[in-house]
Write an enzyme that holds these catalytic residues in place. Structure first.
Site, PDB file in Angstrom:
ATOM      1  N   ARG A 124     -10.872   5.983  61.029  1.00  0.00           N
ATOM      2  CA  ARG A 124     -10.588   4.550  61.095  1.00  0.00           C
ATOM      3  C   ARG A 124     -11.404   4.239  62.590  1.00  0.00           C
ATOM      4  O   ARG A 124     -11.081   4.754  63.478  1.00  0.00           O
ATOM      5  CB  ARG A 124      -9.422   3.752  61.150  1.00  0.00           C
ATOM      6  CG  ARG A 124      -8.970   2.559  61.246  1.00  0.00           C
ATOM      7  CD  ARG A 124      -9.574   1.428  60.725  1.00  0.00           C
ATOM      8  NE  ARG A 124      -9.853   0.848  60.330  1.00  0.00           N
ATOM      9  CZ  ARG A 124     -10.148  -0.272  61.095  1.00  0.00           C
ATOM     10  NH1 ARG A 124     -11.486  -0.095  61.903  1.00  0.00           N
ATOM     11  NH2 ARG A 124     -10.355  -1.831  60.733  1.00  0.00           N
ATOM     12  N   GLU A 152     -12.355  -6.327  52.770  1.00  0.00           N
ATOM     13  CA  GLU A 152     -11.345  -5.151  52.125  1.00  0.00           C
ATOM     14  C   GLU A 152     -12.467  -4.481  50.550  1.00  0.00           C
ATOM     15  O   GLU A 152     -12.831  -5.586  49.803  1.00  0.00           O
ATOM     16  CB  GLU A 152     -10.419  -5.250  52.021  1.00  0.00           C
ATOM     17  CG  GLU A 152      -9.413  -4.712  53.207  1.00  0.00           C
ATOM     18  CD  GLU A 152      -9.855  -3.671  53.476  1.00  0.00           C
ATOM     19  OE1 GLU A 152      -9.870  -3.049  53.500  1.00  0.00           O
ATOM     20  OE2 GLU A 152      -9.535  -3.906  55.563  1.00  0.00           O
ATOM     21  N   ARG A 209      -4.487   8.133  60.470  1.00  0.00           N
ATOM     22  CA  ARG A 209      -5.864   8.514  60.376  1.00  0.00           C
ATOM     23  C   ARG A 209      -5.971   8.355  61.727  1.00  0.00           C
ATOM     24  O   ARG A 209      -5.247   8.118  63.564  1.00  0.00           O
ATOM     25  CB  ARG A 209      -6.422   6.950  60.089  1.00  0.00           C
ATOM     26  CG  ARG A 209      -6.379   6.780  58.627  1.00  0.00           C
ATOM     27  CD  ARG A 209      -6.683   5.818  57.971  1.00  0.00           C
ATOM     28  NE  ARG A 209      -5.685   4.438  59.002  1.00  0.00           N
ATOM     29  CZ  ARG A 209      -7.038   3.195  58.465  1.00  0.00           C
ATOM     30  NH1 ARG A 209      -7.785   2.342  57.690  1.00  0.00           N
ATOM     31  NH2 ARG A 209      -5.689   2.054  58.748  1.00  0.00           N
TER      32      ARG A 209
END
Length: 171
Positions: A66, A74, A116
């Site tokens: 990320r 999004e 992440r």
């Protein structure tokens, strides 16, 4: 750096400290980077969206990365403009990073609550988050303690806003 250069540098610092009458106790303490502060030659194998990629780290160890300091719209957002720029951001990342080698630069905390890896992404000598921001495909997003490039990211978003690029076309 060759051994001779290291010796010369150490001697130069010693002479400077002696000349300035500074003892080692007066020097600022600088935190040494951790071994995981940077990973080079990482292969990007898939782009998830405009701010998340999957990389091959250490031969077939796939990690979701990320991007620190930015947020892109999004994919699947209910607002059409957000969806459009989500796809543009993903396409931009695919065009520049897919099947490319990058460098990942980490800050204090390596992972988010989703597992992440959190990183600043470098394509050669270029900070990739700054490219997304100046193209108007991302918003600067500061979440403490990830503040190393906060000023750069805010500056690049400001340039995109001023130039009415990407997300800022109608503002």
């Amino acid at each position: 750096m060759s051994l001779l250069k290291v010796i010369i540098a150490v001697l130069a610092v010693g002479v400077f400290l002696y000349w300035k009458n500074i003892t080692p106790i007066d020097l600022p303490i600088v935190e040494t980077p951790t071994p995981l502060s940077q990973m080079k030659n990482i292969n990007v194998i898939r782009v998830v969206d405009g701010d998340t990629i999957i990389c091959d780290i250490n031969n077939n160890n796939r990690e979701r990365i990320r991007f620190i300091g930015i947020d892109t719209p999004e994919i699947g957002h209910r607002n059409q403009k957000e969806r459009e720029f989500a796809n543009k951001a993903k396409d931009f990342v695919e065009r520049h990073l897919s099947n490319n080698l990058i460098t990942l630069e980490f800050e204090k905390q390596l992972r988010d609550r989703y597992g992440r890896l959190l990183a600043h992404v470098w394509l050669g000598r270029v900070n990739f988050q700054s490219l997304l921001l100046e193209s108007g495909l991302a918003r600067a997003m500061t979440v403490s303690p990830y503040t190393k490039y906060q000023a750069l990211y805010q500056e690049k978003e400001g340039e995109a806003r001023d130039n009415m690029v990407g997300l800022w076309e109608d503002h």
